[in-house]
Design a protein around this motif. Structure first.
Motif, PDB file in Angstrom:
ATOM      1  N   PHE A 151      -0.896 -14.397  10.032  1.00 33.75           N
ATOM      2  CA  PHE A 151      -1.244 -14.101   8.636  1.00 33.75           C
ATOM      3  C   PHE A 151      -1.641 -15.386   7.902  1.00 33.75           C
ATOM      4  O   PHE A 151      -2.678 -15.433   7.227  1.00 33.75           O
ATOM      5  N   ALA A 184      -5.894 -10.358   7.386  1.00 36.60           N
ATOM      6  CA  ALA A 184      -4.656 -11.033   7.803  1.00 36.60           C
ATOM      7  C   ALA A 184      -3.517 -10.036   7.980  1.00 36.60           C
ATOM      8  O   ALA A 184      -2.739 -10.130   8.934  1.00 36.60           O
ATOM      9  N   ILE A 185      -3.430  -9.076   7.044  1.00 30.62           N
ATOM     10  CA  ILE A 185      -2.382  -8.057   7.149  1.00 30.62           C
ATOM     11  C   ILE A 185      -2.565  -7.223   8.412  1.00 30.62           C
ATOM     12  O   ILE A 185      -1.623  -7.020   9.188  1.00 30.62           O
ATOM     13  N   CYS A 217       3.151 -22.436   7.312  1.00 32.51           N
ATOM     14  CA  CYS A 217       3.813 -21.504   8.229  1.00 32.51           C
ATOM     15  C   CYS A 217       5.119 -22.078   8.757  1.00 32.51           C
ATOM     16  O   CYS A 217       6.121 -21.360   8.888  1.00 32.51           O
ATOM     17  N   SER A 227      -2.094  -9.504  11.677  1.00 28.71           N
ATOM     18  CA  SER A 227      -0.712  -9.952  11.891  1.00 28.71           C
ATOM     19  C   SER A 227       0.176  -8.801  12.348  1.00 28.71           C
ATOM     20  O   SER A 227       1.002  -8.965  13.258  1.00 28.71           O
TER      21      SER A 227
END
Length: 392
Positions: free
Chosen positions: A277, A365-366, A291, A369
């Motif tokens: 993400f 990204a959602i 991260c 991921s």
């Protein structure tokens, strides 16, 4: 005492004092029974301190013309002790709360270590007479020291300490009580062992003079911890991670730090998903730091989070940007059409379609991921079942 413990290090005692005339002489006399090399830093006292110190020919007296704070007093003592060739300095408060007969405890512990060590006296904060605010302040300090260094201590506020003079930070920035937090955190960051040893403590309200100002000093300590936490998340944790990675071969790192960690399969999958993400969203230049910082805060797998964030390596970047623009363009139509070929995907295209790109990258990204995290979880689950059957 030094000879009987066969210590190869030169050790002195530093006593910072400010208007503690009631207890100063008793402390100095008791310290001299154990160590002859004593430095007293008179931090601008206005009581009878100067008269008391004038009675001693065998100690070194450092006079500060005005009260500058405990931190500055200790720094003055450290500087002089280093100039005189000492390796370690035991610091003891002049208010009578510390027992000089614990000095041999520090010396005995030092004799067990060949590497540099910073020792902090561990007081019994549960005994009768200890002010409640002191116990709370100590727990507060212990938590943040652990967060900033990964080291768990029971007492981080005791002024009864032994410092490795040659291994302290060269430049220190705080002057007052918060200095004692800064110096142990930054010394630990330099890979010096910091540990507690048991000492006695005496709180006598009839004699003890405390110069701690609850509101002002607690505020200064809170500001310092805020700064140290930011440095920890943005620099120290990533630095330590890369040091660990550099020391091992990739296969060993993969085996020990990713596959065979004690993290559950769920945590491993969420760590990788979180990295993916962060790697896709437009956090250019901060993806690795971000991260790893989140992984540290959540106590997730830092290695997997870092691995996931590398989805944005150069070969994948055009694909990620292309998909983000297309998703964003579908949801938020634009007057200017988005080109479908990779040759037109550049910073200029991103600027023109910034809203579409930002929205599309978050949605991508959602989706990515969750998908990658779920697939990885299923792989781990399958591997766990096979390993369990093999053992049986």
């Amino acid at each position: 005492m030094l000879e009987s413990l066969a210590i190869n290090q030169r050790v002195c005692v530093i006593i910072p004092t400010y208007n503690n005339a009631k207890t100063l002489q008793r402390v100095v006399d008791a310290v001299l029974q154990y160590i002859t090399d004593v430095y007293v830093v008179n931090d601008g006292s206005t009581d009878a301190t100067a008269n008391i110190l004038s009675q001693y020919d065998q100690i070194v007296i450092i006079n500060q013309p005005e009260n500058r704070g405990k931190g500055k007093a200790l720094q003055a003592g450290f500087k002089r002790a280093l100039e005189d060739g000492f390796d370690y300095a035991i610091t003891i408060d002049s208010d009578g709360q510390h027992y000089p007969d614990d000095i041999p405890v520090f010396l005995e512990e030092l004799s067990k270590h060949s590497e540099p060590v910073l020792l902090i006296g561990n007081r019994d904060m549960q005994q009768a007479g200890i002010p409640g605010k002191s116990s709370f302040g100590n727990r507060f300090s212990n938590f943040w020291f652990w967060f900033e260094t990964g080291i768990r201590l029971e007492d981080t506020q005791s002024g009864y300490r032994m410092y490795p003079l040659k291994h302290l930070p060269k430049k220190l920035y705080t002057n007052k009580f918060e200095f004692e937090i800064e110096i142990i955190v930054r010394t630990a960051w330099n890979d010096v062992l910091v540990k507690n040893i048991p000492v006695k403590v005496l709180y006598d309200p009839a004699e003890r003079v405390s110069h701690f100002r609850p509101f002002q000093d607690f505020t200064r300590i809170s500001i310092l911890n805020t700064v140290l936490v930011v440095i920890t998340l943005l620099y120290i944790k990533p630095r330590n991670f890369f040091r660990k990675l550099k020391k091992k071969s990739f296969s060993k790192f993969l085996k020990e730090d990713i596959l065979q960690t004690q993290d559950s399969n769920e945590v491993k999958a969420m760590s990788l998903a979180m990295g993916v993400f962060i790697g896709i969203i437009p956090a250019w230049g901060f993806q690795t730091v971000l991260c790893i910082s989140i992984a540290v805060a959540l106590r997730w797998n830092k290695a997997l989070a870092f691995l996931g964030s590398n989805i944005s390596i150069p070969p994948f970047i055009p694909v990620i940007v292309f998909l983000a623009l297309q998703i964003g363009g579908f949801l938020v139509p634009s007057d200017q059409p988005i080109h479908l070929d990779f040759d037109h995907i550049n910073m200029e295209a991103i600027k023109i379609h910034l809203l579409q790109y930002v929205l599309g990258s978050f949605l991508l990204a959602i989706f990515a991921s969750i998908s990658i995290g779920l697939i990885f979880y299923l792989i781990l689950k399958s591997a766990s079942r096979k390993a369990k059957k093999h053992v049986e």
